[in-house]
Write an enzyme that holds these catalytic residues in place. Sequence first.
Site, PDB file in Angstrom:
ATOM      1  N   GLU A 128       0.847  -1.204   0.000  1.00 57.59           N
ATOM      2  CA  GLU A 128       0.000   0.000   0.000  1.00 57.59           C
ATOM      3  C   GLU A 128       0.878   1.249   0.000  1.00 57.59           C
ATOM      4  O   GLU A 128       1.959   1.249   0.596  1.00 57.59           O
ATOM      5  CB  GLU A 128      -0.887  -0.025   1.252  1.00 57.59           C
ATOM      6  N   GLU A 132      -3.161  10.234   3.379  1.00 60.81           N
ATOM      7  CA  GLU A 132      -4.339  10.189   4.236  1.00 60.81           C
ATOM      8  C   GLU A 132      -4.480  11.508   4.987  1.00 60.81           C
ATOM      9  O   GLU A 132      -3.614  11.859   5.789  1.00 60.81           O
ATOM     10  CB  GLU A 132      -4.230   9.028   5.225  1.00 60.81           C
TER      11      GLU A 132
END
Length: 258
Positions: A128, A132
């Site tokens: 990943e 964010e």
Amino acid sequence: MAGALFAVAAAFAAAPAHAQDMQSAPSFVDNFSSFDRSRWYVSDGWNNGNHQNCTWSKDLVRLSDGVLSLSFEKRKLKDREFACAEIQTKQRFGYGVYEARMKTDTGSGLNAAFFTYIGPQDKKPWDEIDFEVLTKDPSKVQVNSYIQGKPKNGKLVDVEGGADKGFNDYGFVWEKDRLRWYVNGKLVNEVTNPDELPTNPQKIFFSLWGSDKLTNWMGAFADPGRKVTMQVKRIAFTALGQPCQFPESLACTITNSN
């Protein structure tokens, strides 16, 4: 941690990465003049686990005047009291330049994310790469990656003017020997340790979700009392070695490794 928290990730942690695994879907730019259902899958009717206090709803993914909106609102859906939104590409992408132009909202306990992810449900290790915005503090964005399910390279970096005040450009350049994150064209983090670099092609995601459990990270959840929305104007992937696709692209200005 924008990707799902899958307990079975460890079962795949030892899976070897091979060069042929890095075959990538081709370059593209999506300005959201329309919603390309051949490219995007809209999450609907499920959630990522007990840490998430909302259920994905296709009704909260909207397109208007070239802006894609993903929203979070109080609406009981299955076993959750809130509904939230996520889209993901149907194809997987490898080394290249990934860029999104987006604007977030505010609210404690919420996460507005642009990221890439692959994992056990695709019979791959959990890899990943993240941007964010923990909207409890939209003055910053968290960049990080996960390698075989383990968090690496986490760093909070400033978003000048605020992620919620206007559209900002978030991009990362993923190469075999290097991973770099950029905010509004400025390099904010770089990793060259081979043990901390993803090795599997990944899908591209946008999501807005909430949690009343991950309080140390996302802040104490508070019902915002309104619909909260993140907006996306553009997403692009430019494969390494390919021409840049629009004037503002990182691919026009950065130097890629051979």
